[in-house]
Design a protein around this motif. Structure first.
Motif, PDB file in Angstrom:
ATOM      1  N   ASN A  63       0.830  -1.213   0.000  1.00 22.18           N
ATOM      2  CA  ASN A  63       0.000   0.000   0.000  1.00 22.18           C
ATOM      3  C   ASN A  63       0.859   1.255   0.000  1.00 22.18           C
ATOM      4  N   GLN A  64       1.947   1.242   0.787  1.00 18.69           N
ATOM      5  CA  GLN A  64       2.833   2.408   0.814  1.00 18.69           C
ATOM      6  C   GLN A  64       3.503   2.617  -0.540  1.00 18.69           C
ATOM      7  N   LEU A  65       3.962   1.516  -1.158  1.00 22.36           N
ATOM      8  CA  LEU A  65       4.581   1.642  -2.482  1.00 22.36           C
ATOM      9  C   LEU A  65       3.579   2.151  -3.511  1.00 22.36           C
ATOM     10  N   ASP A  66       2.357   1.636  -3.470  1.00 22.02           N
ATOM     11  CA  ASP A  66       1.319   2.117  -4.392  1.00 22.02           C
ATOM     12  C   ASP A  66       1.099   3.618  -4.216  1.00 22.02           C
ATOM     13  N   SER A  67       1.042   4.055  -2.965  1.00 20.57           N
ATOM     14  CA  SER A  67       0.849   5.471  -2.672  1.00 20.57           C
ATOM     15  C   SER A  67       2.034   6.301  -3.159  1.00 20.57           C
ATOM     16  N   GLU A  68       3.248   5.824  -2.905  1.00 18.56           N
ATOM     17  CA  GLU A  68       4.446   6.540  -3.353  1.00 18.56           C
ATOM     18  C   GLU A  68       4.491   6.617  -4.876  1.00 18.56           C
ATOM     19  N   ILE A  69       4.172   5.524  -5.546  1.00 15.14           N
ATOM     20  CA  ILE A  69       4.188   5.518  -7.017  1.00 15.14           C
ATOM     21  C   ILE A  69       3.124   6.470  -7.555  1.00 15.14           C
ATOM     22  N   GLU A 155      29.940  11.392 -14.064  1.00 18.86           N
ATOM     23  CA  GLU A 155      30.237   9.942 -13.977  1.00 18.86           C
ATOM     24  C   GLU A 155      28.953   9.126 -13.978  1.00 18.86           C
ATOM     25  N   VAL A 156      27.976   9.589 -13.209  1.00 16.79           N
ATOM     26  CA  VAL A 156      26.710   8.855 -13.100  1.00 16.79           C
ATOM     27  C   VAL A 156      25.954   8.881 -14.421  1.00 16.79           C
ATOM     28  N   LEU A 157      25.917  10.048 -15.075  1.00 13.37           N
ATOM     29  CA  LEU A 157      25.196  10.154 -16.342  1.00 13.37           C
ATOM     30  C   LEU A 157      25.752   9.196 -17.392  1.00 13.37           C
ATOM     31  N   GLU A 158      27.048   8.932 -17.335  1.00 16.95           N
ATOM     32  CA  GLU A 158      27.656   8.021 -18.301  1.00 16.95           C
ATOM     33  C   GLU A 158      27.385   6.548 -17.979  1.00 16.95           C
ATOM     34  N   ASN A 159      27.054   6.262 -16.718  1.00 12.81           N
ATOM     35  CA  ASN A 159      26.967   4.859 -16.287  1.00 12.81           C
ATOM     36  C   ASN A 159      25.624   4.470 -15.678  1.00 12.81           C
ATOM     37  N   ILE A 160      24.567   5.121 -16.059  1.00 12.64           N
ATOM     38  CA  ILE A 160      23.268   4.780 -15.485  1.00 12.64           C
ATOM     39  C   ILE A 160      22.833   3.426 -16.053  1.00 12.64           C
ATOM     40  N   PRO A 161      22.700   2.401 -15.196  1.00 16.63           N
ATOM     41  CA  PRO A 161      22.406   1.059 -15.706  1.00 16.63           C
ATOM     42  C   PRO A 161      20.993   0.901 -16.265  1.00 16.63           C
ATOM     43  N   TRP A 162      20.081   1.750 -15.881  1.00 12.74           N
ATOM     44  CA  TRP A 162      18.702   1.557 -16.297  1.00 12.74           C
ATOM     45  C   TRP A 162      18.300   2.458 -17.457  1.00 12.74           C
ATOM     46  N   GLN A 163      19.241   3.198 -18.056  1.00 12.33           N
ATOM     47  CA  GLN A 163      18.890   4.087 -19.169  1.00 12.33           C
ATOM     48  C   GLN A 163      18.301   3.338 -20.351  1.00 12.33           C
ATOM     49  N   GLU A 164      18.941   2.261 -20.752  1.00 16.61           N
ATOM     50  CA  GLU A 164      18.503   1.535 -21.942  1.00 16.61           C
ATOM     51  C   GLU A 164      17.095   0.943 -21.778  1.00 16.61           C
ATOM     52  N   PRO A 165      16.796   0.259 -20.649  1.00 16.12           N
ATOM     53  CA  PRO A 165      15.423  -0.248 -20.493  1.00 16.12           C
ATOM     54  C   PRO A 165      14.368   0.864 -20.519  1.00 16.12           C
ATOM     55  N   VAL A 166      14.710   2.042 -19.987  1.00 16.71           N
ATOM     56  CA  VAL A 166      13.764   3.155 -20.007  1.00 16.71           C
ATOM     57  C   VAL A 166      13.581   3.658 -21.438  1.00 16.71           C
ATOM     58  N   ARG A 173       5.639   4.488 -18.769  1.00 15.34           N
ATOM     59  CA  ARG A 173       6.119   4.510 -17.387  1.00 15.34           C
ATOM     60  C   ARG A 173       6.863   3.222 -17.073  1.00 15.34           C
ATOM     61  N   VAL A 174       8.010   3.387 -16.423  1.00 14.82           N
ATOM     62  CA  VAL A 174       8.812   2.254 -15.992  1.00 14.82           C
ATOM     63  C   VAL A 174       9.067   2.419 -14.500  1.00 14.82           C
ATOM     64  N   ILE A 175       8.717   1.399 -13.738  1.00 13.02           N
ATOM     65  CA  ILE A 175       9.014   1.419 -12.312  1.00 13.02           C
ATOM     66  C   ILE A 175      10.334   0.691 -12.133  1.00 13.02           C
ATOM     67  N   LEU A 176      11.332   1.433 -11.717  1.00 14.67           N
ATOM     68  CA  LEU A 176      12.668   0.860 -11.578  1.00 14.67           C
ATOM     69  C   LEU A 176      12.775   0.137 -10.247  1.00 14.67           C
ATOM     70  N   PRO A 177      13.444  -0.994 -10.211  1.00 17.39           N
ATOM     71  CA  PRO A 177      13.541  -1.778  -8.974  1.00 17.39           C
ATOM     72  C   PRO A 177      14.388  -1.062  -7.916  1.00 17.39           C
ATOM     73  N   LEU A 189      18.670   2.814  -0.196  1.00 15.35           N
ATOM     74  CA  LEU A 189      18.004   2.192  -1.340  1.00 15.35           C
ATOM     75  C   LEU A 189      16.881   3.110  -1.791  1.00 15.35           C
ATOM     76  N   VAL A 190      16.700   3.193  -3.093  1.00 17.75           N
ATOM     77  CA  VAL A 190      15.637   4.023  -3.660  1.00 17.75           C
ATOM     78  C   VAL A 190      14.907   3.220  -4.729  1.00 17.75           C
ATOM     79  N   PHE A 191      13.704   3.635  -5.057  1.00 19.63           N
ATOM     80  CA  PHE A 191      13.011   3.132  -6.234  1.00 19.63           C
ATOM     81  C   PHE A 191      12.548   4.350  -6.999  1.00 19.63           C
ATOM     82  N   SER A 192      12.362   4.191  -8.284  1.00 20.26           N
ATOM     83  CA  SER A 192      12.042   5.339  -9.121  1.00 20.26           C
ATOM     84  C   SER A 192      10.961   4.982 -10.126  1.00 20.26           C
ATOM     85  N   VAL A 193      10.325   6.029 -10.590  1.00 22.21           N
ATOM     86  CA  VAL A 193       9.406   5.914 -11.712  1.00 22.21           C
ATOM     87  C   VAL A 193      10.005   6.759 -12.814  1.00 22.21           C
ATOM     88  N   ALA A 194      10.240   6.155 -13.959  1.00 17.70           N
ATOM     89  CA  ALA A 194      10.841   6.894 -15.084  1.00 17.70           C
ATOM     90  C   ALA A 194       9.864   6.895 -16.247  1.00 17.70           C
TER      91      ALA A 194
END
Length: 194
Positions: A63-69, A155-166, A173-177, A189-194
């Motif tokens: 429920n908290q994750l649903d609310s955050e998303i 450095e981060v912009l060059e190595n973002i692991p989830w860029q390609e799936p997005v 909408r992609v909910i990142l793990p 730890l974070v989760f994101s919506v892209a």
């Protein structure tokens, strides 16, 4: 060697000893059986309680994750639905790629992002960071409660692991793990919506 009275007394003591051992054995076996039943009853009760608690915690987290998303969706839609924001983003996307310092246009866009974040009708403080970036164009704009680790942004912009799936989702909408926050040196730890 024993008198008849001694033999009678010995038999009486043997009988008494046998009765004591018999009663002790009955009591010990009964106690063991009762303890065994109690153990299995408590074990089942604890397992049932643990299962209920796990289900309750899982439902609460869900429920908290649903609310955050939903809140993150409101932030994203609030930004993408703002004409000034989309016009500024289109202008930035139409520029040639560069990696120079912030231009006036980029500075104004950052101010626009900052103003927009505070005008959204959503509990923005649930989101520790809202960012707009495009590594190919060399820009990154963000608002964060905790601040950003500025030296690491390139450095981060060059190595973002989830860029390609997005990118492959082409705007969907992609909910990142859950993962470590790429933009911070903290171990959170974070989760994101892209």
């Amino acid at each position: 060697f024993l008198s008849p009275e001694g033999e009678a007394m010995l038999r009486k003591n043997n009988l008494r000893t046998k009765l004591i051992f018999s009663y002790a054995a009955i009591i010990l076996v009964s106690f063991f059986v009762i303890t065994l039943f109690f153990y299995f009853y408590v074990q089942q009760s604890v397992r049932g309680s643990m299962k209920e608690n796990i289900v309750e915690v899982a439902n609460s987290v869900s429920n908290q994750l649903d609310s955050e998303i939903a809140n993150l969706d409101r932030i994203a839609l609030g930004m993408l639905g703002n004409k000034d924001f989309t016009d500024a983003l289109t202008s930035l996307n139409n520029r040639p790629a560069h990696h120079s310092s912030l231009s006036l246009e980029e500075y104004e866009f950052q101010n626009l992002v900052d103003r927009l974040i505070f005008t959204l009708n959503t509990p923005v403080f649930i989101s520790p960071m809202v960012s707009v970036f495009q590594p190919e164009k060399g820009y990154f704009f963000a608002w964060s409660i905790d601040g950003l680790d500025q030296p690491r942004i390139g450095e981060v912009l060059e190595n973002i692991p989830w860029q390609e799936p997005v990118r492959q989702q082409a705007g969907a909408r992609v909910i990142l793990p859950p993962r470590q926050n790429e933009w911070s040196r903290q171990e959170d730890l974070v989760f994101s919506v892209a």
